[in-house]
Design an enzyme around this catalytic site. Structure first.
Site, PDB file in Angstrom:
ATOM      1  N   GLU A   1      -5.475 -33.482  19.944  1.00  0.00           N
ATOM      2  CA  GLU A   1      -5.702 -33.896  21.063  1.00  0.00           C
ATOM      3  C   GLU A   1      -5.939 -33.415  21.912  1.00  0.00           C
ATOM      4  O   GLU A   1      -4.510 -32.515  22.754  1.00  0.00           O
ATOM      5  CB  GLU A   1      -4.576 -34.688  21.385  1.00  0.00           C
ATOM      6  CG  GLU A   1      -4.524 -36.396  20.376  1.00  0.00           C
ATOM      7  CD  GLU A   1      -3.133 -37.272  20.562  1.00  0.00           C
ATOM      8  OE1 GLU A   1      -2.431 -36.807  21.045  1.00  0.00           O
ATOM      9  OE2 GLU A   1      -3.610 -38.262  20.521  1.00  0.00           O
TER      10      GLU A   1
ATOM     11  N   GLU B   1      -7.210 -42.970  16.221  1.00  0.00           N
ATOM     12  CA  GLU B   1      -5.694 -43.388  16.020  1.00  0.00           C
ATOM     13  C   GLU B   1      -6.056 -44.773  16.979  1.00  0.00           C
ATOM     14  O   GLU B   1      -6.320 -44.526  18.317  1.00  0.00           O
ATOM     15  CB  GLU B   1      -4.923 -42.666  17.072  1.00  0.00           C
ATOM     16  CG  GLU B   1      -5.017 -41.498  15.903  1.00  0.00           C
ATOM     17  CD  GLU B   1      -3.704 -40.458  16.076  1.00  0.00           C
ATOM     18  OE1 GLU B   1      -2.557 -41.063  17.233  1.00  0.00           O
ATOM     19  OE2 GLU B   1      -3.609 -38.950  15.965  1.00  0.00           O
TER      20      GLU B   1
END
Length: 834
Positions: free
Chosen positions: A191, A262
């Protein structure tokens, strides 16, 4: 309205399933071939595959639980397990490595392979994961001139060194798919887009370096970066989020596949949070949506969350992690989430050939209604996804000459472009609820003893400084605690002379929490929150003429795990003032301070049998004072069900079982609903011996250990809630010659070879509620419960037809004007207890 007929031969559907299963079987036979990809999917052994992955983190459960969790994951329809690699547990001290116990990464990966599943390995080395310091070991913070996660030579050196070490370790064990192992995909960074702009050009250079560094590693499998729109070739950019089918902008190159790294199955919780859930319907909709729009890999974060043992959780994160996942903290199947997703995976596998090899098209059928269709002109295989995105209104849409009813916010899956085998909103899998029972064996004759921690003065705090020191730099992540001590000498004329005036102590703290003592007496506590770490604590304080000892136990509740400049974070006391004295306000910040890392009980290791004898213990009765150690012994609970502690009688601290920490508790930090965020704390059975187990509790604020209860957990309350409009269960389709007579039915199955010992509720009509809390509506049959008992009692599983003349003995259909629902709740138990 001509609602879709169920008339269709099953031959085609059976062929679809057999083909999908056979492809899935062939994919396990990886023999030294590289994994590649194209714009459609990962290609394993030359075959495109749909990947259903679930996150399971090996440090968050003991090795004894690994087989059970992996087995349940596989039976839930997963063909891959995703895990981070946790740098700080593997290299807690620079150059000293730990791969033992629940840190045995190699053993974990090999066990996944033995279960016939793939591995998605997320190296990071930054992982976030609500894990202490985002997975970084503390020592790297002290490397000279280091800045994390940017074009910084010191950081890049250590990052590459660790990454290379892990890759070499796994290559030595031949664990990459290119070597015949299960690892098919690896991740570098995590991320990074969320902080990249803060580093400007250095951030862009760093992400290019990270991609190049990873790609040069000899893995033979692709690399990915999640939430990284500019992931450099050949690294694949992947999505994290709740609805990547709609929010993901897609791969940054047409030759990269759509990957969802995710899919958040719930929301992790922090102390002070109210309950947080994500419905099975919403989760399944998001997955069906993603695959309908070209996705080929989904990873559930988490599929099993587990437990943050010891001090491993990040700031304010509860000990229980992702308890609302398909497998709860105890490893029990959370229904209907586990079963509804299992059915979804089966339905998607029926579509596999069309999805991976067909030509896609989109048709707008009505407002908020569309069809995503995949057709293979050569094989004539066809799969369709009919979606209604409206949250408020159901819809009926005509597709290829047939009308299909679509509930609100739902997707129907048609593996042959004709027959609905699954709808995301209509759950046909069973439901359950979790129960706790007080263990008779474990709670028998508990005798608690106590030993109080000493509150140090400045004389006993060896680290001196004019002003309070930053906490993290002193504890170096070896303890939550740092004592701050100083003294203040007052004369009688300094103190207020009026009885209605009392001095006030005001302490500004960078976080996370603290307990305040004056002259050895506890006067109160303060803490921040996950969103606002800094806080100011104000309290009246009784000071006396002469020397006053001020002792403050500052603490972290986990280190931060994310954000820019993680290496520069700080915690602890900022300023301390005394207001209301005759001389005015006194600033004690530059008063001269002593510091002491940790509490004595930690250093003496009072939590194990070797250290417990080093102090005097006395009998504990009722609520005790702050900073108290408690101990008792107990026998393992009866049976084989998971074990928990109910700690509602305590406040804040930590628990050890036979020397192993089961994590931090903080039941005195209440949510806006007036309840603790977590009341029960998991004790793995592998931590226990049959008898004489040592439990040690360190209580910081005050509590009554005599009211601690040792519990067993179960999901033996099993339910079905299904209507006449529900489709048959997806597993009903294979093996029948014709499908025109298939009807919805209720299926109940007890866990762990138990049998149905009682029917607690049964109604056919318009019941409402949820499993564990059903209520009869305005229409119900009066003898359904008796019929269900006859069909189900004493059996491990039973099937109930959704047919009014089989669910009542009375003549005439009850409430013919409504669509009827069957709600059944049964209790499961071992046969010997019946």
């Amino acid at each position: 309205m001509a609602i879709q007929s169920q008339a269709l031969t099953l031959a085609l559907l059976s062929l679809l399933v057999v083909s999908a299963v056979s492809k899935g079987h062939r994919s396990r036979e990886i023999k030294s071939q590289d994994v590649t990809y194209d714009g459609r999917s990962l290609i394993i052994n030359g075959t495109r595959e749909l990947i259903f992955s679930g996150s399971v983190h090996y440090p968050r459960l003991p090795p004894e639980m690994w087989p059970e969790i992996l087995n349940k994951s596989k039976h839930g329809g997963l063909n891959a397990i995703d895990t981070y690699v946790f740098w700080n547990v593997h290299e807690p001290v620079e150059g000293q490595f730990n791969f033992e116990g629940n840190y045995d990464l190699v053993k974990f990966i090999k066990l996944i392979q033995e279960n016939g599943m793939y591995v998605v390995l997320r190296l990071g080395p930054f992982i976030q994961a609500e894990w202490n310091f985002g997975g970084f070991p503390y020592w790297i913070r002290e490397v000279n001139n280091i800045t994390f996660r940017t074009d910084n030579p010191a950081f890049k050196y250590h990052m590459e060194k660790f990454t290379t070490m892990i890759i070499e370790k796994l290559r030595d064990e031949k664990l990459f798919a290119s070597q015949g192992g299960p690892i098919i995909l690896t991740q570098i960074e995590n991320e990074y887009n969320t902080i990249q702009l803060a580093f400007k050009e250095d951030g862009s250079r760093y992400i290019q370096w990270a991609a190049n560094m990873a790609s040069k590693q000899p893995t033979g499998v692709p690399w990915m970066m999640c939430k990284q729109k500019d992931a450099p070739d050949p690294v694949i950019n992947a999505c994290n989020g709740r609805n990547c089918g709609d929010t993901f902008t897609g791969p940054n190159k047409p030759y990269k596949p759509f990957l969802w790294s995710e899919n958040w199955t719930a929301q992790y919780r922090v102390f002070g949070d109210p309950p947080s859930q994500r419905s099975a319907e919403d989760l399944s909709y998001s997955v069906a949506r993603f695959f309908s729009k070209g996705g080929s890999l989904v990873n559930y974060y988490m599929y099993y969350g587990g437990t943050n043992y010891g001090r491993t959780s990040s700031q304010y994160v509860t000990t229980r992690y992702y308890d609302e996942a398909p497998l709860d903290e105890y490893g029990l199947q959370k229904e209907p989430k586990w079963g509804h997703l299992k059915d979804l995976h089966s339905a998607l596998r029926m579509c596999q050939n069309a999805l991976l090899h067909g030509v896609s098209s989109v048709q707008i059928l009505a407002p908020s209604v569309e069809a995503h269709v995949y057709e293979n002109p050569e094989t004539k295989e066809c799969a369709a996804f009919l979606s209604n995105s409206d949250f408020k209104q159901p819809a009926t849409a005509k597709f290829r000459g047939v009308d299909y009813y679509l509930p609100t916010h739902s997707i129907s899956i048609l593996p042959d472009c004709k027959t609905v085998v699954y709808n995301t909103q209509t759950i046909v899998s069973q439901h359950n609820s979790r129960n706790y029972r007080v263990s008779k064996v474990a709670n028998r004759n508990l005798r608690w003893q106590m030993s109080q921690e000493k509150v140090p003065t400045i004389k006993h705090a060896p680290i001196k400084s004019i002003t309070p020191l930053e906490l993290m730099n002193q504890t170096k992540d070896t303890s939550d605690y740092l004592w701050y001590t100083t003294s203040l000498e007052l004369h009688t004329y300094d103190l207020p002379r009026r009885n209605d005036i009392i001095p006030v102590m005001q302490i500004a703290n960078f976080g996370d929490a603290m307990h305040v003592f004056v002259n050895g007496e506890y006067i109160g506590s303060g803490h921040g929150s996950h969103l606002d770490k800094e806080f100011t604590y104000k309290t009246p304080v009784n000071l006396r003429p002469g020397v006053n000892q001020i002792s403050i136990l500052g603490m972290t509740v986990g280190f931060p795990d994310s954000g820019v400049y993680l290496e520069r974070r700080f915690a602890g006391i900022r300023t301390i003032l005394i207001q209301g004295l005759n001389m005015g306000t006194i600033d004690l910040t530059p008063n001269g301070w002593g510091h002491k890392v940790g509490v004595d009980g930690e250093k003496l290791r009072l939590f194990n049998k070797g250290g417990a004898h080093k102090v005097q213990w006395t009998a504990a009765k009722g609520r005790g004072p702050p900073l108290t150690w408690y101990k008792t012994t107990f026998d393992a609970p009866e049976g084989d069900q998971p074990i928990a502690l109910n700690l509602l009688s305590m406040s804040k601290g930590m628990v050890w079982i036979n020397g192993q920490s089961i994590g931090r508790y903080w039941v005195s930090y209440l949510s806006p609903l007036g309840k603790p965020s977590q009341s029960e704390y998991h004790i793995p059975r592998s931590f226990l011996r049959p008898t004489n187990n040592l439990m040690v509790v360190f209580e910081e604020i005050g509590g009554n250990p005599e009211e601690i209860k040792i519990l067993t957990a179960n999901r033996d309350t099993v339910c079905s809630y299904i209507s006449e409009y529900h489709p048959p269960n997806v597993k009903s389709w294979p093996g029948k010659d014709m499908v025109n007579d298939l009807k919805p039915q209720a299926n109940l199955k007890c866990p762990n070879h138990k049998v149905i010992s009682g029917v607690e509720f049964a109604s056919f009509g318009d019941p409402f509620g949820a499993c564990g809390n059903f209520t009869i509506g305005t229409c119900t049959t009066t003898d359904t419960k008796e019929i269900v008992e006859g069909l189900c009692l004493g059996k491990t599983a039973c099937t109930l037809p959704l047919d009014w003349d089989k669910l009542t003995k009375k003549n005439g259909e009850p409430c013919p004007e409504i669509v009827k629902t069957l709600a059944v709740q049964v209790r499961c138990d071992h046969l010997k207890r019946l």
